[in-house]
Design an enzyme around this catalytic site. Structure first.
Site, PDB file in Angstrom:
ATOM      1  N   GLU A 275       0.812  -1.222   0.000  1.00 13.22           N
ATOM      2  CA  GLU A 275       0.000   0.000   0.000  1.00 13.22           C
ATOM      3  C   GLU A 275       0.850   1.279   0.000  1.00 13.22           C
ATOM      4  O   GLU A 275       0.724   2.130   0.889  1.00 13.22           O
ATOM      5  CB  GLU A 275      -0.965  -0.015   1.188  1.00 13.22           C
ATOM      6  CG  GLU A 275      -1.961  -1.158   1.113  1.00 13.22           C
ATOM      7  CD  GLU A 275      -2.995  -1.154   2.237  1.00 13.22           C
ATOM      8  OE1 GLU A 275      -2.855  -0.338   3.171  1.00 13.22           O
ATOM      9  OE2 GLU A 275      -3.934  -1.967   2.178  1.00 13.22           O
TER      10      GLU A 275
ATOM     11  N   GLU B   6      -5.151  -8.433  -0.229  1.00 12.26           N
ATOM     12  CA  GLU B   6      -5.951  -8.302   0.989  1.00 12.26           C
ATOM     13  C   GLU B   6      -7.390  -8.054   0.570  1.00 12.26           C
ATOM     14  O   GLU B   6      -7.645  -7.289  -0.359  1.00 12.26           O
ATOM     15  CB  GLU B   6      -5.494  -7.122   1.860  1.00 12.26           C
ATOM     16  CG  GLU B   6      -4.095  -7.238   2.425  1.00 12.26           C
ATOM     17  CD  GLU B   6      -3.714  -6.010   3.266  1.00 12.26           C
ATOM     18  OE1 GLU B   6      -4.635  -5.234   3.628  1.00 12.26           O
ATOM     19  OE2 GLU B   6      -2.520  -5.834   3.539  1.00 12.26           O
TER      20      GLU B   6
END
Length: 575
Positions: A187, A307
């Site tokens: 991220e 995720e």
């Protein structure tokens, strides 16, 4: 030193046995027995697409080796054991993502040396997972917001540390089986950049450096599948396009794209009235998965949804109502399968109990695991509210049948009688008034019975029959540090809360909507008989104001309530 056999020891032993003509079966650490992974560990390169397909489904070992404290237990999870990984494999998972935060285990510039004990611990856990016949995805995790995000102002320093970090990780796993995949950064984002163009340029540089440094170490790393992320791991079109350009420029056939997916935000955290997995939330999911499929999968670049989950789970898995969350995960699993995306469930310890080695919510796991292979029917709701007073009325639940049919409705071991206890007409299941009266008669408030609707295919759908009366709230006094409103829920369940000023305008956080965030601005306490208004809620309520609250319950009941704030004092009255 690791207590169990290391990769380099296994390789040297195999070579010695070959020289002596004594070579026998290769261990699980060097070859996957499953036919889904042809060539893994055998010297024949497994394509990135084949590897990613064989990884489905996957699971995240979250909030453990990625914890930013001194060790892997810092965020409340137990120390990883091989038994935990064996249990995950037994639950049907074919891969595990092992997020690792390296920052607190690194020395200063220029070497940025990783603590040998920490590196040995990481490789030990990776080794266990490989030996348990799991594919593994290893990454650089929370470093993204600890130092990588400083790249716009400290480009050379960040690149030096990023390069040193991956040089050390890559060297440590150089000869690990190809079932170990490496992921560049989790991220990523950049503080103080000039905007999208610079963000894309910086991430392209990081992803390119990552590929070059890993490949240069040779061994299995020369052809190991490497996983590259979008900015923020976002599936938005602009971010996907940027990564597609990077992958095309690097021109390496063993690259994999990754994004994360936590759903349509209002639903994912239960704010702005997003209490249901509705058509808008479904469209958000299909649009995201379509984008990554069209940009990557359809063009030969496999995709890992590294995720997935719901953001509200960070506070409590009860932030999203049970039936709505089951519909979300059912739809996600089926659509990911349709679009050939490999999914890795985010679990920070709230799903799989790593001490008891059991699921905290077996129904959630049942729904998710079924979605890996088959579409299951779901209902428009899993709650049927029956008033405690008066004569019950028949209740109808709309079914999303997914091509299957109802075969039975059961109450425990008793099978209800079709045509008498219930009827099915097309996609509508109706429970008769007599059935509901029988199931709730002389029962206390709350769940009186759980009916199981069975189908010809997939998992069943549970219907909770709930006896209730309209909730009753009472007057209270409290403070802006948190105020509890005494509440007799009487079997009902809180769905959401609105807050507006008496003189106009939305009150509290997220003032663009009257509907506040479940669990953040307010939270029900069923055991204690209260609804708690949090300090975060009062932090954005004007001093000297009167706030009108409306509590919405799942039965359809609403209750109004008035708050007056005077400095740090809060007074609440019914109505």
């Amino acid at each position: 030193m690791k207590s169990r056999s290391s990769w380099w020891y296994a390789v040297l032993t195999a070579l010695a046995m070959l020289i002596l003509g004594l070579a026998g079966p290769v261990s699980a650490a060097t070859e996957r027995a499953s036919p889904a992974a042809p060539g893994a560990g055998t010297g024949t390169r497994e394509s990135a697409a084949d590897a990613v397909a064989a990884m489905q489904p996957g699971w995240n070992l979250g909030n453990t080796l990625d914890a930013t404290g001194p060790d892997e237990t810092s965020w409340g999870n137990p120390r990883v054991t091989r038994e935990q990984l064996r249990a995950i494999r037994a639950q049907g998972f074919n891969s595990v993502r092992i997020p690792v935060t390296w920052s607190q285990h690194q020395g200063p510039a220029p070497a940025y040396a990783i603590d040998p004990d920490h590196l040995a611990r990481v490789t030990e856990v990776v080794d266990w997972a490989l030996e348990e016949d799991l594919y593994v995805l290893l990454n650089v995790h929370h470093d993204s917001w600890q130092w990588v995000m400083q790249m716009p102002a400290q480009r050379e320093a960040v690149l030096a540390r990023f390069t040193a970090t991956w040089d050390q990780i890559a060297a440590a796993v150089r000869d690990a089986p190809a079932r170990l995949l490496l992921e560049s950064i989790n991220e990523p984002f950049f503080e103080g950049s000039s905007g999208d163009a610079q963000n894309a340029e910086l991430l392209h540089e990081l992803n390119s450096v990552f590929v070059d440094r890993v490949r240069d170490t040779g061994g299995t790393n020369a052809t190991r599948p490497l996983v590259l992320t979008t900015l923020h791991a976002s599936p938005e079109q602009e971010r996907v396009d940027e990564l597609a350009e990077t992958i095309e420029a690097i021109d390496d056939p063993q690259l994999v794209a990754t994004v994360h997916f936590y759903g349509y935000w209002p639903f994912s955290v239960n704010v702005a009235g997003g209490t249901r997995f509705d058509a808008v939330a479904r469209q958000d999911l299909t649009d995201a998965f379509d984008r990554v499929h069209d940009a990557f999968t359809a063009r030969g670049v496999p995709v890992i949804v590294g995720e997935y989950g719901l953001l509200g789970f960070d506070r409590s898995t009860d932030t999203i109502q049970q039936g709505e969350k089951l519909k979300f995960f059912e739809f996600l699993g089926g659509y990911a399968r349709q679009k050939q995306l490999t999914t890795m469930w985010w679990d920070n310890g709230q799903h799989f109990d790593r001490a008891a080695l059991t699921w905290r919510d077996p129904a959630l796991y049942r729904q998710i695991s079924s979605s890996w292979t088959v579409d299951s029917a779901t209902g428009s709701t899993d709650q049927i509210f029956v008033p405690a007073t008066g004569t019950p009325q028949a209740a109808t639940v709309a079914l999303s049948l997914a091509g299957t049919t109802v075969t039975a409705v059961r109450h425990g071991t008793d099978e209800l009688v079709a045509g008498t206890d219930y009827t099915v007409e097309g996609d509508r299941l109706t429970l008769t008034a007599d059935t509901l009266a029988r199931l709730t008669a002389d029962r206390p408030h709350g769940v009186s019975a759980v009916l199981t609707v069975a189908f010809a295919r997939g998992v069943p759908w549970d219907l909770h029959i709930i006896r209730y009366e309209p909730p009753v709230l009472s007057d209270t006094t409290g403070t802006t540090s948190g105020t509890d409103i005494p509440t007799d829920f009487r079997g009902d369940r809180l769905a959401t809360m609105e807050a507006v000023y008496a003189d106009g305008g939305n009150a509290g956080p997220h003032d663009w909507t009257s509907y506040k965030e479940f669990g953040a601005a307010f939270a029900p306490g069923y055991g204690g008989g209260v609804i708690t208004l949090t300090p975060e809620f009062f932090g954005e309520v004007r001093d000297g104001s009167t706030v009108l609250l409306t509590f919405h319950f799942w039965s359809g009941a609403t209750v109004t309530y008035t708050l007056d704030r005077d400095g740090g004092t809060v007074t609440g009255t019914v109505g």
